[in-house]
Design an enzyme around this catalytic site. Structure first.
Site, PDB file in Angstrom:
ATOM      1  N   VAL A  11       0.836  -1.204   0.000  1.00 30.94           N
ATOM      2  CA  VAL A  11       0.000   0.000   0.000  1.00 30.94           C
ATOM      3  C   VAL A  11       0.869   1.252   0.000  1.00 30.94           C
ATOM      4  CG1 VAL A  11      -1.663   1.301   1.382  1.00 30.94           C
ATOM      5  CG2 VAL A  11      -1.965  -1.150   1.076  1.00 30.94           C
ATOM      6  N   ASP A  30      10.720   3.945   5.874  1.00 33.68           N
ATOM      7  CA  ASP A  30      10.601   2.590   6.410  1.00 33.68           C
ATOM      8  C   ASP A  30      11.707   2.389   7.442  1.00 33.68           C
ATOM      9  OD1 ASP A  30       8.975  -0.066   5.087  1.00 33.68           O
ATOM     10  OD2 ASP A  30      10.549  -0.458   6.573  1.00 33.68           O
ATOM     11  N   GLU A 160      -3.386  -6.649  -4.928  1.00 35.44           N
ATOM     12  CA  GLU A 160      -2.024  -7.004  -5.324  1.00 35.44           C
ATOM     13  C   GLU A 160      -2.092  -7.576  -6.740  1.00 35.44           C
ATOM     14  OE1 GLU A 160      -0.053  -9.443  -2.407  1.00 35.44           O
ATOM     15  OE2 GLU A 160      -0.795  -8.157  -0.804  1.00 35.44           O
ATOM     16  N   LEU A 273     -16.896 -13.983  -8.634  1.00 33.08           N
ATOM     17  CA  LEU A 273     -17.760 -15.174  -8.621  1.00 33.08           C
ATOM     18  C   LEU A 273     -17.013 -16.333  -9.265  1.00 33.08           C
ATOM     19  CD1 LEU A 273     -21.342 -13.841  -9.518  1.00 33.08           C
ATOM     20  CD2 LEU A 273     -20.514 -14.667  -7.311  1.00 33.08           C
ATOM     21  N   CYS A 283      -5.384 -10.034   3.197  1.00 29.23           N
ATOM     22  CA  CYS A 283      -6.484  -9.104   3.490  1.00 29.23           C
ATOM     23  C   CYS A 283      -7.781  -9.765   3.925  1.00 29.23           C
ATOM     24  CB  CYS A 283      -6.740  -8.231   2.267  1.00 29.23           C
ATOM     25  SG  CYS A 283      -5.264  -7.375   1.740  1.00 29.23           S
ATOM     26  N   LYS A 286      -7.667 -11.687   7.307  1.00 30.05           N
ATOM     27  CA  LYS A 286      -7.404 -10.769   8.426  1.00 30.05           C
ATOM     28  C   LYS A 286      -8.598  -9.829   8.650  1.00 30.05           C
ATOM     29  CE  LYS A 286      -4.156  -7.546   7.777  1.00 30.05           C
ATOM     30  NZ  LYS A 286      -4.497  -6.137   8.010  1.00 30.05           N
ATOM     31  N   LYS A 343      -2.393 -15.601  -5.419  1.00 29.55           N
ATOM     32  CA  LYS A 343      -3.100 -15.305  -6.658  1.00 29.55           C
ATOM     33  C   LYS A 343      -2.054 -14.979  -7.728  1.00 29.55           C
ATOM     34  CE  LYS A 343      -4.214 -10.595  -6.773  1.00 29.55           C
ATOM     35  NZ  LYS A 343      -5.236  -9.591  -6.715  1.00 29.55           N
ATOM     36  N   ARG A 350       1.426 -14.828   1.778  1.00 30.96           N
ATOM     37  CA  ARG A 350       0.675 -14.778   3.032  1.00 30.96           C
ATOM     38  C   ARG A 350      -0.682 -15.470   2.858  1.00 30.96           C
ATOM     39  NH1 ARG A 350       1.158  -8.544   4.364  1.00 30.96           N
ATOM     40  NH2 ARG A 350       1.167  -8.504   2.092  1.00 30.96           N
TER      41      ARG A 350
HETATM   42  C1  UGA Z   1      -8.260  -7.508  -1.679  1.00 32.64           C
HETATM   43  C2  UGA Z   1      -9.372  -6.606  -2.244  1.00 32.64           C
HETATM   44  O1  UGA Z   1      -9.818  -7.125  -3.512  1.00 32.64           O
HETATM   45  C3  UGA Z   1      -8.856  -5.180  -2.437  1.00 32.64           C
HETATM   46  O2  UGA Z   1      -9.914  -4.337  -2.869  1.00 32.64           O
HETATM   47  C4  UGA Z   1      -8.306  -4.663  -1.084  1.00 32.64           C
HETATM   48  O3  UGA Z   1      -7.759  -3.370  -1.210  1.00 32.64           O
HETATM   49  C5  UGA Z   1      -7.226  -5.613  -0.589  1.00 32.64           C
HETATM   50  O4  UGA Z   1      -7.782  -6.940  -0.462  1.00 32.64           O
HETATM   51  C6  UGA Z   1      -6.724  -5.110   0.745  1.00 32.64           C
HETATM   52  O5  UGA Z   1      -7.511  -5.076   1.692  1.00 32.64           O
HETATM   53  O6  UGA Z   1      -5.571  -4.651   0.829  1.00 32.64           O
HETATM   54  P1  UGA Z   1      -6.131  -8.792  -2.704  1.00 32.64           P
HETATM   55  O7  UGA Z   1      -6.183  -9.595  -1.436  1.00 32.64           O
HETATM   56  O8  UGA Z   1      -4.847  -8.178  -3.123  1.00 32.64           O
HETATM   57  O9  UGA Z   1      -7.206  -7.583  -2.631  1.00 32.64           O
HETATM   58  O10 UGA Z   1      -6.583  -9.739  -3.899  1.00 32.64           O
HETATM   59  P2  UGA Z   1      -7.972 -10.160  -4.569  1.00 32.64           P
HETATM   60  O11 UGA Z   1      -7.860  -9.964  -6.037  1.00 32.64           O
HETATM   61  O12 UGA Z   1      -9.125  -9.554  -3.899  1.00 32.64           O
HETATM   62  O13 UGA Z   1      -7.990 -11.743  -4.305  1.00 32.64           O
HETATM   63  C7  UGA Z   1      -8.086 -12.285  -2.981  1.00 32.64           C
HETATM   64  C8  UGA Z   1      -8.245 -13.792  -3.044  1.00 32.64           C
HETATM   65  O14 UGA Z   1      -9.537 -14.154  -3.521  1.00 32.64           O
HETATM   66  C9  UGA Z   1      -7.247 -14.500  -3.967  1.00 32.64           C
HETATM   67  O15 UGA Z   1      -6.726 -15.632  -3.304  1.00 32.64           O
HETATM   68  C10 UGA Z   1      -8.074 -14.898  -5.157  1.00 32.64           C
HETATM   69  O16 UGA Z   1      -7.577 -16.057  -5.785  1.00 32.64           O
HETATM   70  C11 UGA Z   1      -9.422 -15.153  -4.508  1.00 32.64           C
HETATM   71  N1  UGA Z   1     -10.561 -15.005  -5.451  1.00 32.64           N
HETATM   72  C12 UGA Z   1     -10.830 -13.808  -6.040  1.00 32.64           C
HETATM   73  C13 UGA Z   1     -11.391 -16.094  -5.722  1.00 32.64           C
HETATM   74  O17 UGA Z   1     -11.188 -17.200  -5.197  1.00 32.64           O
HETATM   75  N2  UGA Z   1     -12.443 -15.940  -6.587  1.00 32.64           N
HETATM   76  C14 UGA Z   1     -12.730 -14.764  -7.183  1.00 32.64           C
HETATM   77  O18 UGA Z   1     -13.713 -14.689  -7.938  1.00 32.64           O
HETATM   78  C15 UGA Z   1     -11.886 -13.665  -6.908  1.00 32.64           C
END
Ligand code: UGA
Length: 454
Positions: A11, A30, A160, A273, A283, A286, A343, A350
């Protein structure tokens, strides 16, 4: 504007690079000297597409330091973007936030500074940071801090892997502040993003349909709750489709079609979905725990959010159960895992499902081979205790395995030449943990295709 950013994680560094690119004077701080030295050399401490390029382009507006005495005096805005790792009972550990707030207070010079909580912090943290700054200011300056600072909340919604895109072209900007003049400072800072008046970098083109970015200007507590409520909603959307996926498997339905069929209802939306192993990362786990912890303090249960977490935990177990059903015996089998990062497009491990799945398979006596396009080095450094075989290529993972699991849907895995690879396996079984491969194509290539919802 003169901006300082405390913390150079995903961030902090992304925010710093973007604000510097927009023309602000940014100082990134930092405590980790080696990290600051690496940034000075133009090295980015984690994998994030185009971040190194953007930092290089904005370099003349960017300073890196470990010293608050360099960063805080003269800053009109100070972002606190330090880590808030999960604490023992679900609530985040706020020791870095506290240290940052005190550090800011000691170096404030008296000219008006907006201290912004950018880290995801529990509801009420804005007030708490305000009182910490006031207390530490009085202690170090021997007078009251009146008029020299105000606290705002400006939650981050970047993902991310697409952090820069999400920061430069956000769906909305949320600003929480209890006085209008505090919010005004942040409007000025974000004006180029709100109005989309900056020139887009060639490698991050502006989405064609994007107009002005909506601004939500609200109080501190609402801004803080928006962040948690958004992440929890996304998490439960994923768990919902995974719950429907289980039923879909039983009734012989196609989960991809079901997801599309419900997602095209504009009230629901197609994103988040994608059925599969479920969420990982720093995220969702937590933030859902923190939301539940906060609710508990107020005597509330949050049963929907709790169920979403439970479904997510079960998805990882289902991978092992499916492998057991396909192979009958896991002891002595070799299982290949494609993908370690939580992802694609990140090397962040993490809460990565791959780690959990590998540990469960090892517990049952299987040998586990792993590969990831960018996370191998980080994995070797951070997970020395996990007894897996690290492979240099996906081909090496697949060769002589009894089954392969697609854990992270990196595009390069989809594009593998699967047919000859099937012949190198002991038994050509693929468990598509993300429903990212084409079942018909994989079957033609000689695989027994297993999905998590089919
Ligand atoms: C998430 C949120 O999407 C951001 O908006 C937020 O700012 C961030 O957390 C945060 O709080 O800092 P992030 O964790 O980086 O972002 O990644 P995502 O793209 O949201 O994916 C999270 C997890 O959900 C991954 O493991 C992904 O594989 C999984 N996922 C996502 C699914 O299993 N299915 C989906 O349809 C989408």
């Amino acid at each position: 504007m003169n901006v300082s950013i405390l913390g150079t994680g995903y961030v902090g560094l992304t925010t710093g690079a973007c604000l510097a690119y927009l023309g602000h004077n940014v100082t990134c701080v930092d405590a980790d000297e080696s990290k600051i030295a690496a940034l000075e050399r133009g090295e980015v401490p984690f994998y994030e597409p185009f971040l190194a390029e953007l930092i290089a382009e904005a370099r003349c507006n960017l300073k890196f330091t470990t010293d608050y005495a360099v960063a805080i005096p003269g800053a009109q805005v100070v972002f606190i973007a330090v880590g808030t790792p999960p604490g023992p009972r679900g609530a985040p550990d706020l020791k870095y936030l506290e240290a940052a707030a005190r550090g800011v207070a000691e170096h404030l010079t008296g000219s008006f500074t907006v201290v912004v909580n950018k880290s995801t912090v529990p509801i009420g943290s804005g007030n708490w940071v305000g009182s910490l700054v006031r207390e530490a200011f009085q202690h170090s300056h021997g007078r009251k801090a009146d008029g020299s600072f105000a606290v705002a909340s400006n939650p981050e919604f970047l993902r991310e892997g697409s952090a820069l895109h999400d920061s430069l072209y956000p769906d909305r900007v949320v600003i929480g502040a209890d006085e209008p003049q505090t919010a005004e400072v942040l409007y000025t800072l974000y004006r180029p993003i709100l109005d989309q008046t900056f020139q887009a970098p060639p490698y991050l083109p502006r989405p064609e349909e994007l107009g002005a970015v909506p601004l939500i200007s609200t109080d501190l507590a609402s801004a803080e709750l928006i962040k948690y409520a958004a992440n929890a909603f996304l998490a439960l959307k994923i768990s919902y489709i995974n719950e429907i996926g289980q039923l879909s498997e039983k009734v012989g339905a196609d989960i991809a079609q079901v997801a599309k069929g419900i997602g095209l209802d504009a009230r629901i939306g197609t994103r988040f979905l994608q059925a599969g192993i479920g969420w990982g990362g720093s995220c969702f786990g937590k933030d859902t725990s923190a939301l539940i912890a906060t609710a508990t303090e107020y005597g509330l249960e949050m049963p929907i959010v709790k169920s979403a977490c439970e479904i997510n935990r079960r998805q990882r177990e289902r991978v092992v159960e499916k492998l057991l059903a396909a192979l009958r015996i896991l002891k002595g089998r070799t299982i290949g895992l494609l993908g370690l990062a939580f992802k694609p497009n990140t090397d962040d491990l993490r809460e990565a499902p791959a780690l959990d799945i590998a540990a469960k398979l090892i517990e049952r006596g299987a040998r586990v081979k792993v590969h990831d396009p960018v996370a191998m080095d980080r994995f070797r450094r951070e997970h020395k205790g996990l007894d897996v075989i690290c492979c240099e290529s996906p081909e090496e993972v697949i060769q002589d395995s009894d089954a392969v699991v697609l854990v992270t849907e990196w595009p390069q895995y989809r594009e593998l030449d699967w047919e000859p690879l099937a012949r190198t396996m002991r038994s050509a079984i693929i468990l598509d943990g993300r429903h990212a491969l084409d079942r018909a194509r994989m079957t033609r290539a000689g695989f027994r295709y297993i999905g998590l919802a089919c």
